[in-house]
Motif scaffolding. Sequence first.
Motif, PDB file in Angstrom:
ATOM      1  N   LEU A  39     148.442  32.853 100.902  1.00  0.00           N
ATOM      2  CA  LEU A  39     148.572  34.237 101.341  1.00  0.00           C
ATOM      3  C   LEU A  39     148.046  34.401 102.756  1.00  0.00           C
ATOM      4  O   LEU A  39     146.995  33.867 103.098  1.00  0.00           O
ATOM      5  CB  LEU A  39     147.794  35.165 100.404  1.00  0.00           C
ATOM      6  N   TYR A 125     150.369  44.372 104.521  1.00  0.00           N
ATOM      7  CA  TYR A 125     151.012  43.549 103.507  1.00  0.00           C
ATOM      8  C   TYR A 125     150.541  42.106 103.692  1.00  0.00           C
ATOM      9  O   TYR A 125     150.045  41.720 104.748  1.00  0.00           O
ATOM     10  CB  TYR A 125     152.530  43.602 103.651  1.00  0.00           C
ATOM     11  N   GLN A 127     151.777  38.017 103.315  1.00  0.00           N
ATOM     12  CA  GLN A 127     152.916  37.121 103.159  1.00  0.00           C
ATOM     13  C   GLN A 127     152.510  35.984 102.241  1.00  0.00           C
ATOM     14  O   GLN A 127     151.426  35.400 102.395  1.00  0.00           O
ATOM     15  CB  GLN A 127     153.378  36.536 104.490  1.00  0.00           C
ATOM     16  N   PHE A 128     153.375  35.701 101.272  1.00  0.00           N
ATOM     17  CA  PHE A 128     153.124  34.588 100.367  1.00  0.00           C
ATOM     18  C   PHE A 128     154.082  33.466 100.733  1.00  0.00           C
ATOM     19  O   PHE A 128     155.301  33.626 100.656  1.00  0.00           O
ATOM     20  CB  PHE A 128     153.322  34.999  98.909  1.00  0.00           C
ATOM     21  N   SER A 130     155.179  29.829  99.655  1.00  0.00           N
ATOM     22  CA  SER A 130     155.057  28.932  98.508  1.00  0.00           C
ATOM     23  C   SER A 130     155.788  27.631  98.782  1.00  0.00           C
ATOM     24  O   SER A 130     156.390  27.430  99.834  1.00  0.00           O
ATOM     25  CB  SER A 130     155.652  29.604  97.257  1.00  0.00           C
ATOM     26  N   PHE A 138     158.655  36.337 100.883  1.00  0.00           N
ATOM     27  CA  PHE A 138     157.855  36.973  99.841  1.00  0.00           C
ATOM     28  C   PHE A 138     156.696  37.736 100.472  1.00  0.00           C
ATOM     29  O   PHE A 138     155.982  37.193 101.325  1.00  0.00           O
ATOM     30  CB  PHE A 138     157.278  35.923  98.888  1.00  0.00           C
ATOM     31  N   LEU A 140     153.400  40.654  99.485  1.00  0.00           N
ATOM     32  CA  LEU A 140     152.598  41.341  98.483  1.00  0.00           C
ATOM     33  C   LEU A 140     151.983  42.581  99.099  1.00  0.00           C
ATOM     34  O   LEU A 140     151.617  42.582 100.276  1.00  0.00           O
ATOM     35  CB  LEU A 140     151.464  40.439  97.991  1.00  0.00           C
ATOM     36  N   LYS A 144     147.817  43.570  95.978  1.00  0.00           N
ATOM     37  CA  LYS A 144     148.437  42.447  95.247  1.00  0.00           C
ATOM     38  C   LYS A 144     149.087  42.877  93.928  1.00  0.00           C
ATOM     39  O   LYS A 144     149.393  42.042  93.086  1.00  0.00           O
ATOM     40  CB  LYS A 144     147.419  41.335  94.968  1.00  0.00           C
ATOM     41  N   PHE A 147     155.102  42.786  94.260  1.00  0.00           N
ATOM     42  CA  PHE A 147     155.753  41.749  95.042  1.00  0.00           C
ATOM     43  C   PHE A 147     157.006  42.333  95.685  1.00  0.00           C
ATOM     44  O   PHE A 147     157.755  43.066  95.036  1.00  0.00           O
ATOM     45  CB  PHE A 147     156.174  40.601  94.123  1.00  0.00           C
ATOM     46  N   LYS A 149     160.420  40.954  97.684  1.00  0.00           N
ATOM     47  CA  LYS A 149     161.144  39.712  97.939  1.00  0.00           C
ATOM     48  C   LYS A 149     162.501  40.025  98.539  1.00  0.00           C
ATOM     49  O   LYS A 149     163.239  40.862  98.025  1.00  0.00           O
ATOM     50  CB  LYS A 149     161.330  38.936  96.622  1.00  0.00           C
ATOM     51  N   SER A 202     153.871  42.362  90.004  1.00  0.00           N
ATOM     52  CA  SER A 202     153.355  40.999  90.058  1.00  0.00           C
ATOM     53  C   SER A 202     152.882  40.559  88.683  1.00  0.00           C
ATOM     54  O   SER A 202     152.112  41.260  88.019  1.00  0.00           O
ATOM     55  CB  SER A 202     152.202  40.902  91.061  1.00  0.00           C
ATOM     56  N   TYR A 205     148.746  39.742  88.329  1.00  0.00           N
ATOM     57  CA  TYR A 205     147.862  40.827  88.765  1.00  0.00           C
ATOM     58  C   TYR A 205     146.994  41.261  87.594  1.00  0.00           C
ATOM     59  O   TYR A 205     147.496  41.441  86.484  1.00  0.00           O
ATOM     60  CB  TYR A 205     148.685  42.025  89.250  1.00  0.00           C
TER      61      TYR A 205
END
Length: 458
Positions: A39, A125, A127-128, A130, A138, A140, A144, A147, A149, A202, A205
């Motif tokens: 994150l 916000y 940014q995720f 992965s 993505f 959040l 959190k 989500f 997307k 999410s 969460y």
Amino acid sequence: MSQTEMEMSAGPAGGAQRTGTVKRKMWGGLRQQWKLLGLFEIDQQHEFYSLTSMMKEGLSAAVQNTIDNPPPDELSEDDYRLEVTQIHEDFRMETFAGPVFASLRRSLGMTEKEYQHSLSDEGSYLQFISNSKSKADFFLTNDKRFFLKTQNKREVQFLLSNLRIYMEHLEKYPHSLLVKFLGVHRIKIPHRRKKYFIVMQSVFYPDDRINARYDIKGCEVSRWTDPAQEGSQVIVVLKDLNFEGQYITLDQHRPWLLRQVEIDTSFLQRLNVLDYSLLVAHQPLHQDERHQCLSFATLIMRTKKSVITCSSPTHAGMPTVPGAVPEEDSALLISEMDAGTGSCSVTESRVGSDLGSAPSGRPCTEQPVGTVTDSMELRDFQAQNRRLLPNFRNPLHVIDGPEHRYFVGIIDIFTVYSFKKRLEHWWKRLRHPGQAFSTVSPPAYCHRLCQWVQDHTR
């Protein structure tokens, strides 16, 4: 101030700009070069600061429009096809099927004000990034809880075209593990490509104490991820092979999970989709959370959350999907129990077996405790595969075992078994003989994931 135009739309339209493509390739290259995972706060120097600022402004206005124009008690076909365009200074925000998603949020016990606050809070916000092969971006919310997307046009069209049966599934099975879609939107920025995105609840969460996250597909090819180094703050979502040798230990809640995964994957099979994931995370229970005895007041509150709940996703007068028990109701229940049998208690393991499923994996026929006394309500409870929900935030995706709290949900349900996917299946059969890979027919995918849950739970 936003100007609102309401219009009936046959569906979203797409567009592309070379500059956006070049920028995405550059950003993708940086991802590979830096191997970023985890994150990251989107501050003013961040690549996506401008986009997420527009998202926050547009979403705040979109939710405010719902507050000013609440959804009807019963949804119509027009509600599913409705598109609302709001004009802002530097962009346009389009909201698809707004009344439908507002009804779903309401059925989850979520107020529009709290939804608006999470989406448009002053905090940045996140940014995720992965290890997923997806080209989507993505994000959040700062708390959190939600989500966001980015999606392509085909995926958005697929969701909107199947939105009614998705809502019907959630109404039929209120404790479904399917990801909860809370909004579908499109941003139009002058001289740039249109950006579609969805808002989801999410699964992980709240994540304060989560110590491991997994993305499970039930196969082995390309299903290993290098874990983060000891003591690292980097968030890594692990995969199937990382999970080998471990179990999801639920005891009396295991039959419920097996049945619900079967129900949800059978629904996805009917949609002819594959390549979806079962998200699993866990955290240790504190000592005072293990083998706890429930007062009758707490038991009634949890039963109320599980059974006597908020409105249906499609009919405001029909209670189905669980929400929070209001504080005034909690206080009233506690005072009533203190005045009566407040000193009595019951263990959660007993309650779970009473309200959940029998060891066979099918709903039991015992009479549940608390407010579920009518035989008709009991039959509905069993037919809908409900369970006694935990007194915890995000209860639909949280299951407590004897020693761990598990977060479980099914995501990424947009991949249709098309002709292209069939060709990919045959190519992978040649390339990976005798190995389990992700691209198989929807019936095979459904069966395999159910088998994985069967083999990795106890």
